[in-house]
Design a protein around this motif. Sequence first.
Motif, short mmCIF file in Angstrom:
data_model
loop_
_atom_site.label_atom_id
_atom_site.label_comp_id
_atom_site.label_asym_id
_atom_site.label_seq_id
_atom_site.Cartn_x
_atom_site.Cartn_y
_atom_site.Cartn_z
N LYS A 32 0.83 -1.21 0.00
CA LYS A 32 0.00 0.00 0.00
C LYS A 32 0.86 1.26 0.00
CE LYS A 32 -4.23 -1.81 2.09
NZ LYS A 32 -5.13 -1.78 3.25
N ALA A 33 1.93 1.23 0.80
CA ALA A 33 2.83 2.39 0.89
C ALA A 33 3.52 2.64 -0.45
CB ALA A 33 3.87 2.16 1.99
N LEU A 34 3.98 1.56 -1.12
CA LEU A 34 4.65 1.69 -2.41
C LEU A 34 3.70 2.20 -3.49
CD1 LEU A 34 6.86 -1.54 -2.36
CD2 LEU A 34 7.71 0.81 -2.41
N LEU A 35 2.45 1.70 -3.47
CA LEU A 35 1.45 2.16 -4.43
C LEU A 35 1.13 3.64 -4.21
CD1 LEU A 35 -0.99 -0.89 -4.57
CD2 LEU A 35 0.34 0.00 -6.47
N GLU A 36 0.99 4.03 -2.96
CA GLU A 36 0.70 5.43 -2.63
C GLU A 36 1.83 6.35 -3.09
OE1 GLU A 36 -0.53 8.18 1.23
OE2 GLU A 36 -0.29 6.02 1.50
N LEU A 90 3.23 -1.52 -8.51
CA LEU A 90 2.57 -0.78 -9.59
C LEU A 90 2.91 -1.36 -10.95
CD1 LEU A 90 0.75 1.49 -10.52
CD2 LEU A 90 2.73 3.00 -10.52
N ILE A 91 4.20 -1.65 -11.18
CA ILE A 91 4.61 -2.24 -12.46
C ILE A 91 3.98 -3.62 -12.62
CG2 ILE A 91 6.60 -3.04 -13.82
CD1 ILE A 91 6.28 0.06 -13.58
N CYS A 92 3.91 -4.37 -11.52
CA CYS A 92 3.25 -5.69 -11.56
C CYS A 92 1.79 -5.55 -11.96
CB CYS A 92 3.35 -6.38 -10.20
SG CYS A 92 5.01 -6.91 -9.79
N GLU A 93 1.11 -4.54 -11.41
CA GLU A 93 -0.32 -4.31 -11.73
C GLU A 93 -0.50 -3.88 -13.18
OE1 GLU A 93 -3.07 -4.99 -10.26
OE2 GLU A 93 -2.25 -5.61 -8.35
N CYS A 118 -5.97 -2.45 -6.25
CA CYS A 118 -5.01 -1.59 -5.54
C CYS A 118 -5.50 -1.21 -4.15
CB CYS A 118 -4.73 -0.33 -6.36
SG CYS A 118 -3.77 -0.68 -7.85
N GLN A 119 -6.80 -1.35 -3.89
CA GLN A 119 -7.39 -1.09 -2.56
C GLN A 119 -6.99 0.29 -2.04
OE1 GLN A 119 -6.02 -4.46 -0.29
NE2 GLN A 119 -7.71 -5.74 -0.95
N ASN A 120 -7.16 1.28 -2.92
CA ASN A 120 -6.80 2.65 -2.58
C ASN A 120 -7.77 3.58 -3.30
OD1 ASN A 120 -5.40 5.27 -3.16
ND2 ASN A 120 -3.79 4.35 -1.93
#
Length: 196
Positions: A32-36, A90-93, A118-120
């Motif tokens: 979550k932190a990396l996606l944010e 993110l790259i994986c998504e 991503c649950q964000n």
Amino acid sequence: STVTLLFAVVVFVFGGLSLEKEREKEQLKNRKALLEEAYPELVHKIVLLTGAGMNMKNVLMTISADAEHTKISHVKNPVKRKTENQDNPLICEIRRMLQLMNQGISEVQVYESFGKRCQNASYLKLGTLMVQCTKKGAKGMTKIMADTADEAMMQKREYILRKGEQISTKLLLPMGLLLIVVMAVLIVPAFLSMNV
């Protein structure tokens, strides 16, 4: 004897399960932190590339290829490069979206599921914008995407401020301990000299 052994096995199993759950929680928290952290840069790349006339699928392909190229130019060890790419959620998504599209799933479905995975809240909104961009075309979405990019920059500032606060909070304990040591170094000799 047998009861003690059974008890030890039960404790070991439950301990292992709780440790595994803690590890999963930590991984989710890191994800979550990396996606944010990656969100503002992603939005700016989307705005830039859609503004240049690319459709959303080509934008994602460009971002994915750029990530691979960046890793190749910076990391000479291919095993390490592969690990770093796997560690970037993110790259994986993005690669997962492209893979789903290549399997024949519609872009609209892929973008909607991307936001949910991503649950964000920011990514949910971005997923919706990507759907609208696909349906209406990039030209009609330029203003909305630009506003989203500005909002993403504000979020980045807030994220940096939060990180700074967390770091300063973590430093309080070591600083407190250091203060105690310094006070002890100053006061103890004073007391000893007074007794003498």
